[in-house]
Design an enzyme around this catalytic site. Structure first.
Site, PDB file in Angstrom:
ATOM      1  N   GLY C  13       1.728  34.635  16.323  1.00 51.60           N
ATOM      2  CA  GLY C  13       0.566  33.786  16.072  1.00 51.60           C
ATOM      3  C   GLY C  13       0.539  33.218  14.675  1.00 51.60           C
ATOM      4  O   GLY C  13      -0.523  32.971  14.125  1.00 51.60           O
ATOM      5  N   ALA C  16       4.136  28.642  13.414  1.00 51.15           N
ATOM      6  CA  ALA C  16       5.005  28.128  14.471  1.00 51.15           C
ATOM      7  C   ALA C  16       4.424  28.446  15.841  1.00 51.15           C
ATOM      8  O   ALA C  16       4.365  27.584  16.731  1.00 51.15           O
ATOM      9  CB  ALA C  16       6.405  28.724  14.326  1.00 51.15           C
ATOM     10  N   ARG C 300      15.487  28.147  -5.770  1.00 48.01           N
ATOM     11  CA  ARG C 300      15.185  29.576  -5.827  1.00 48.01           C
ATOM     12  C   ARG C 300      16.405  30.462  -6.048  1.00 48.01           C
ATOM     13  O   ARG C 300      16.344  31.419  -6.809  1.00 48.01           O
ATOM     14  CB  ARG C 300      14.503  29.975  -4.522  1.00 48.01           C
ATOM     15  CG  ARG C 300      13.156  29.321  -4.437  1.00 48.01           C
ATOM     16  CD  ARG C 300      12.430  29.657  -3.186  1.00 48.01           C
ATOM     17  NE  ARG C 300      11.051  29.185  -3.356  1.00 48.01           N
ATOM     18  CZ  ARG C 300      10.124  29.253  -2.431  1.00 48.01           C
ATOM     19  NH1 ARG C 300      10.401  29.764  -1.250  1.00 48.01           N
ATOM     20  NH2 ARG C 300       8.919  28.817  -2.664  1.00 48.01           N
ATOM     21  N   LEU C 420       6.442  26.059   5.569  1.00 49.02           N
ATOM     22  CA  LEU C 420       5.267  25.726   6.367  1.00 49.02           C
ATOM     23  C   LEU C 420       5.594  24.526   7.239  1.00 49.02           C
ATOM     24  O   LEU C 420       5.251  24.468   8.421  1.00 49.02           O
ATOM     25  CB  LEU C 420       4.087  25.401   5.441  1.00 49.02           C
ATOM     26  CG  LEU C 420       3.637  26.537   4.517  1.00 49.02           C
ATOM     27  CD1 LEU C 420       2.536  26.063   3.586  1.00 49.02           C
ATOM     28  CD2 LEU C 420       3.154  27.719   5.337  1.00 49.02           C
TER      29      LEU C 420
END
Lengths: 286, 260, 614
Positions: C13, C16, C300, C420
């Protein structure tokens, strides 16, 4: 599993829930709150010579009983009845959450109950003169032997109110607690009502209105304090003391306090009009 | 920040309950002190070695948690008598609260216990469904941008939208109890949140009608504990006052126009 | 219930799973949504920084969807499949618009436009954000839309249910799942004509990571054990700036650097003065010195390694494994912008980043690898064929992988604020594929299949539970998990080499041995978290093995996968997807490579303007 747990209910209270809640809030302010303000303003005048005049003015109102019933007793009964239901539908937790707001929330309910008890006693005794506290019932005595009254009973508002309150330390306590409870309940109620109705939205607005409510509290509290102080320190004249003694005497013999219009009775003589609705207090030693 | 002397052992008194209807009981566990522990890391240590102070073999404590960063809202519990997120409850600070004493952990009291510290907060999610907590968009197709809004409008909506349905506000609320129907601050916040959106406002009347039912906004007693205990500083009291204003206006309108 | 419509099952949940649920429900197909936590508590809430998309302002400054696409490939060291990334970049502005319409409180400019911020891996302001909790805001917006479908009766939520296994029919097609209620411990089969796994990453394999405690990767391994393949499992992103903690590492968002935060260490080894007492001249701003173009905003993996090395060389704070991330010099307005993330730091450490430089260290953050999936490219490779039933389907027909559990989009490493996007894109774009699969390709309806198939699946899981509960061994699952996390963090994160990987593989092997003789302290049948943890541990150990094997075989350095014994990227040999298959009966992993096509952008060296020290 995700269906709403709240079942639709159709009881009268539930169907008109919002309206009743808002009327509860409204009645607290108008008429009850407004009445309390005027009442305390009047009482404050016990410290001055104008009190009797004010009382006379009130008693001269037309349809006084009608006004009392619809303007006061019903609203108070409504406000108090719903208030009691709400009060027992909560779980108080000031032990762990010691915030000012939480204390006020709890105090609002405590003072509501205290004020209700006080109002019942106050009205039953001073207004209806039910002798529910026996000889400690603060009563409203009429002047019996005021020179020039021609034997008629005349009102002695200041003196008899003061003497009634002075009749017992318990009565003084009852008045102090009761009046200050009512004053707090009103001032804090005004503060929360402004949120309930959506007048004060932000914290700043609520704080500002809070200062106003504190001022109202202080004003009403000082009126009350002045009235109480005036009552407690009131020095009755010999005539007033005699009147009071006579009233007590009648009460001891008959179990009721004399009403306006009653003829003065010689000691030992039964009065003619004894209202049957009065309940006899426990017998007291003469 | 750091108190001069730290204990070697931290003692936890934990309220346990084996099943929904079982009787709760207390157990005491000890965890060796380390700097920078939080309640979760202590519960993890207890899970690895669930032996009580008396030396009795017990079972790992059951609790609800997810992100451990205080954004998911899962790990709410009553710690030293007060409700908060256990991930951000730092042991060093708790020790300052209790002095030499024990740190107590209890499940929230306003929701039915599932087991140990895990409670069932479905009531909160049911309320979001009941109050139509969504913006009724036309669909996921490309229909251009959403409505513009000012930074001020955005700020209020953002603050309200940070509510993570953790239940702290309800646990601390004297008006909200295990068995009454009070809706509670978090849902009031959500109603105001959706009513503040230009498209979300389409459902405003329905939300306000529901808000006027028993347990609704009128039942709030303004103790304002909600805003004090909210871990995300959601402006709940502003929301409550706004909901009050919206229902006031709505009910007056409805009085004069009748039900739609 | 004979005439019941065919259903889709969505497991997970987060962004995606919710996006998929919305898109599938929108086609009129009912969806059963499963989650181990109420969906509002999914790990997506933790994303702080933002979501990337080309936008009006950046476009006028020369930015485009193509550049977003190119940055994502460049960032991913060209291991990403290009058509899905192409679509993702081109859908991004539309996804932002959609989220905007759903009511996400994106930060605003004075004119009411969506505000933007800088983020790593780009020289343009292309990141949309909602305070410091963008992930939370996005998740809630999708949760709300799902709730709307729930109210309409098209979505049923099964929260606190754990996915245990897919159910495959005789033809090997996924026709449902077995799941367990985490409270009542009831094990049940659910019929479905397509299943979407949107179960996120596997950070828990590393013990302490920035992931939520539910991100154990077990769901992916449960599919792996049934024949689904893994893609690129060795690619694990380490976030350069995390706050080390006892229970987990908490993210310090890249936005701290995006808004001007500077990373430094004392020039003197083991300097134990307070950061404020170390004068400017005695500080080494090593990222700015080595990468003048990108400075503190290098991607990163580069930032991570540079920080890691500095500490390895002994320049860490007081000689330890931490460096400073300094925001004390920023103007007040900028500090206020970062108030959200400062609050997090203060909440969990007790120090105020406005006044004291933060102490941070890299931590495992994101799983680029995951379940292997396929798609239908357009003929010109610019995107995927919309609605093609196999878009993001695993090698098991009817079983899809969306979001972080899908190995697509990010290649060798993920750009900040792309996660996201990829999750929502998967759900929205490929949700239609799921509905089309159910309509056109699913064959016999799950409702019509024999009950025996499902009962058998339930029985198998009940047996497994009984075995765990009855085990009378001597090993503690929590101890095994801790040791697994330690060896994985030490040997299989920032810097990897043959020797360390071999050691890790041996350690995992012996841990798996010990797992066989375990004992759990809670043998109850009500809300038994002990059991659930022990069961997931078995899956995590298999995942750990797959990661180590993938990392061992990939003898090059690419993206987040850095081999100190193979420093260069080797496109000839390794411009390939690692595919891992698992033979559960014999407990054997097999590794294969598949070429990564590069139809749109040819691989180029990934340097980020690095200035080589002489």
């Amino acid at each position: 599993m995700t269906q709403s747990a709240v079942a639709p209910s159709s009881s009268f209270l539930d169907r008109h829930h919002f309206l009743l809640r808002r009327l509860h809030s409204l009645t607290g302010i108008m008429p009850i709150g407004v009445f309390v303000m005027f009442h305390l303003f009047t009482n404050m005048q016990m410290a001055f010579s104008t009190f009797q005049h004010e009382v006379d003015w009130i008693h001269s109102m037309p349809a006084l009983l009608f006004l009392e019933v619809f303007g006061l007793w019903l609203p108070i009964a409504f406000h108090a009845g719903l208030g009691l239901i709400y009060t027992f539908n909560a779980k108080y937790n000031t032990r762990h959450y010691r915030y000012g707001g939480n204390w006020r929330y709890t105090l609002q309910r405590v003072t509501g109950i205290l004020a209700l008890i006080f109002i019942l006693v106050h009205v039953a005794t001073l207004r209806w003169r039910w002798p529910i506290l026996g000889e400690h019932t603060p009563f409203f005595a009429w002047g019996w032997a005021v020179p020039g009254s021609g034997g008629e009973l005349v009102p002695l508002a200041t003196a008899t109110t003061a003497l009634a309150i002075q009749s017992s330390l318990l009565v003084i306590l009852l008045y102090v607690v009761g009046v200050f409870s009512a004053v707090f309940h009103l001032a804090n109620g005004l503060w929360t009502a402004a949120i309930t109705w959506g007048l004060t939205l932000t914290q700043q607005a609520q704080r500002r209105w809070g200062y106003v409510c504190i001022a109202i509290f202080l004003g009403l509290a000082s009126f009350s304090a002045m009235a109480l102080y005036a009552s407690v320190t009131y020095q009755a004249s010999e005539v007033e003391k005699a009147s009071l003694a006579k009233t007590l005497e009648v009460y001891r013999q008959t179990g009721v306090y004399p009403h306006k219009g009653d003829k003065p009775h010689p000691p030992g003589h039964e009065p003619e009009a004894v209202e049957t609705r009065l309940i006899m207090p426990p017998a007291t030693d003469p | 920040m750091i108190a001069p002397k730290k204990p070697e052992i931290i003692t936890f008194r934990i309220k346990r309950q084996d099943a929904r209807d079982a009787q709760p009981y207390w157990e005491v566990f000890e965890v060796p002190y380390k700097p920078n522990l939080n309640v979760i890391s202590c519960l993890q240590l207890i899970a690895e070695n669930p032996v009580t102070r008396e030396g009795r073999q017990s079972r790992p404590v059951v609790w609800d948690c997810s992100c451990l960063e205080e954004v998911c809202g899962a790990c709410t519990m009553v710690i030293n008598g007060r409700v908060r997120q256990s991930c951000s409850a730092l042991v060093d600070q708790l020790l300052e609260e209790v002095g030499e004493g024990e740190i107590t952990l209890e499940p929230m009291t306003k929701f039915p216990v599932v087991r140990d510290l895990w409670v069932d907060r479905q009531r909160m999610f049911d309320n979001l469904l009941r109050f139509k907590g969504w913006v009724p968009i036309d669909g996921t197709h490309d229909l251009g941008e959403g409505p513009k809004e000012s930074p001020e409008e955005q700020e209020l909506r953002y603050e309200l939208s940070r509510c993570m349905t953790c239940g702290c506000c309800l646990e601390a609320c004297p008006q909200f109890t295990l068995d009454n129907d009070f809706i509670g601050a978090n849902t009031f916040g959500q109603v105001v949140y959706f009513n503040a959106h230009k498209t979300g406002r389409v459902l405003m009347n329905e939300r306000l009608d529901a808000l006027m039912e028993p347990g609704g906004i009128a039942d709030c007693g303004n103790a304002q504990n909600c805003v004090k205990v909210c871990p995300k500083d959601v402006p709940l009291t502003i929301a409550i006052a706004k909901a009050g204003r919206q229902t006031t206006v709505h009910s007056i309108k409805r009085f004069f126009t009748g039900k739609r | 219930m004979a005439a019941e419509k065919p259903r889709a099952l969505v497991v997970g949940g987060g962004l995606a799973g919710l996006a998929a649920t919305i898109r599938i429900a929108e086609t009129g197909t009912p969806v059963d949504l499963f989650s181990m936590v109420p969906v509002k508590r999914s790990h997506s809430v933790c994303a702080q920084g933002g979501i990337n998309a080309c936008n009006k302002v950046a476009r006028q400054q020369g930015y485009s969807e193509w550049m977003h696409f190119d940055e994502t490939l460049y960032g991913g060291d060209f291991l990403n499949h290009q058509p899905p990334v192409y679509d993702m970049a081109h859908w991004a502005p539309r996804i932002i618009d959609l989220l905007d319409r759903m009511g996400v409180p994106f930060n605003r400019t004075h004119e009411g436009e969506r505000d933007l911020r800088m983020f790593g891996g780009s020289l343009f302001k292309r990141t949309h954000f909602a305070g410091a909790t963008t992930g939370q805001q996005l998740l809630y917006a999708l949760d709300e839309q799902v709730r709307r479908w729930e109210a309409e009766g098209l979505v049923r939520k099964f929260e606190f249910w754990e996915f245990l296994a897919p159910v495959l029919d005789d033809g090997g097609m996924c026709k449902g799942i077995i799941a367990q209620d985490m409270r009542t411990m009831e094990i049940r089969a659910f019929r479905g004509d397509a299943t979407v796994l949107a179960t996120g990453g596997n950070g828990l394999v590393y013990g302490k990571s920035t992931n939520s405690v539910i991100c154990n990767g077990a769901a992916a391994i449960r599919a792996y054990a049934q024949g689904a393949w893994l893609g690129n499992p060795e690619f694990i992103q380490v976030h350069p700036t995390a706050i080390p903690g006892e229970d987990k590492c908490r993210l310090m968002s890249e936005s701290a650097r995006g808004e001007g935060g500077r990373v430094w260490v004392p020039r003197k080894k083991g300097d134990s003065r307070a950061p404020g007492d170390i004068p400017e001249g005695e500080r080494s701003y090593f990222l700015e010195e080595k990468y003048p173009a990108y400075g503190n905003l290098v991607p990163r993996d580069i930032a991570t390694r540079e920080i890691f090395w500095k500490c390895l060389e002994g320049y860490g704070v007081a000689g330890g494994r931490m460096v400073y991330l300094d925001c004390t010099h920023l103007p007040d307005a900028t500090k206020n912008k970062l108030a959200g993330i400062f609050e997090i730091y203060e909440k969990f450490t007790g120090d105020d980043p406005r006044k004291v430089a933060m102490k941070i260290f890299p931590a495992v953050h994101y799983t680029m690898g995951g379940l292997y999936t396929v798609y239908t490219p357009r003929s010109d490779y610019k995107g995927m064929e919309p609605g093609a039933p196999n878009n993001m389907m695993t090698n098991i027909p009817g079983l899809y992988a969306f979001g972080e559990v899908n190995y697509q989009y990010h290649g060798g490493t993920r750009l900040g604020a792309n996660a996201l996007l990829s999750c929502i894109f998967d759900g929205l774009f490929c949700g239609l594929s799921v509905a089309n699969h159910i309509r056109d390709k699913a064959g016999k309806r799950a409702q019509e299949l024999s009950a025996g198939l499902y009962e058998q699946g339930v029985r198998r899981q009940e047996d497994a539970v009984r075995q765990l509960i009855d085990a009378k061994g001597e090993n503690n699952p929590y101890t095994i998990a801790r040791e697994m996390g330690e060896v994985m963090t030490d040997r299989v994160t920032v810097v990897r080499d043959e020797e360390g990987l071999k050691l890790a593989l041996n350690t995992i092997g012996s841990l798996r041995q010990r797992y066989q003789s375990m004992r759990i302290s809670d043998t109850g049948t009500w809300t038994n978290q002990n059991l659930a943890f022990a069961r997931a541990l078995g899956d995590m150990l298999i995942y750990a093995e797959a990661i180590v094997i993938g990392a061992t075989e990939r003898r090059e350095s690419r993206g987040s996968h850095f081999r100190s014994d193979h420093l260069e990227r080797n496109d000839d040999k390794y411009l390939k997807t690692t595919i891992m298959k698992y033979d559960a009966a014999n407990d054997r992993h097999t590794l294969e490579y598949e070429d990564v096509p590069t139809p749109l952008v040819k691989p180029r060296p990934r340097t980020y303007g690095k200035v080589e020290a002489a």
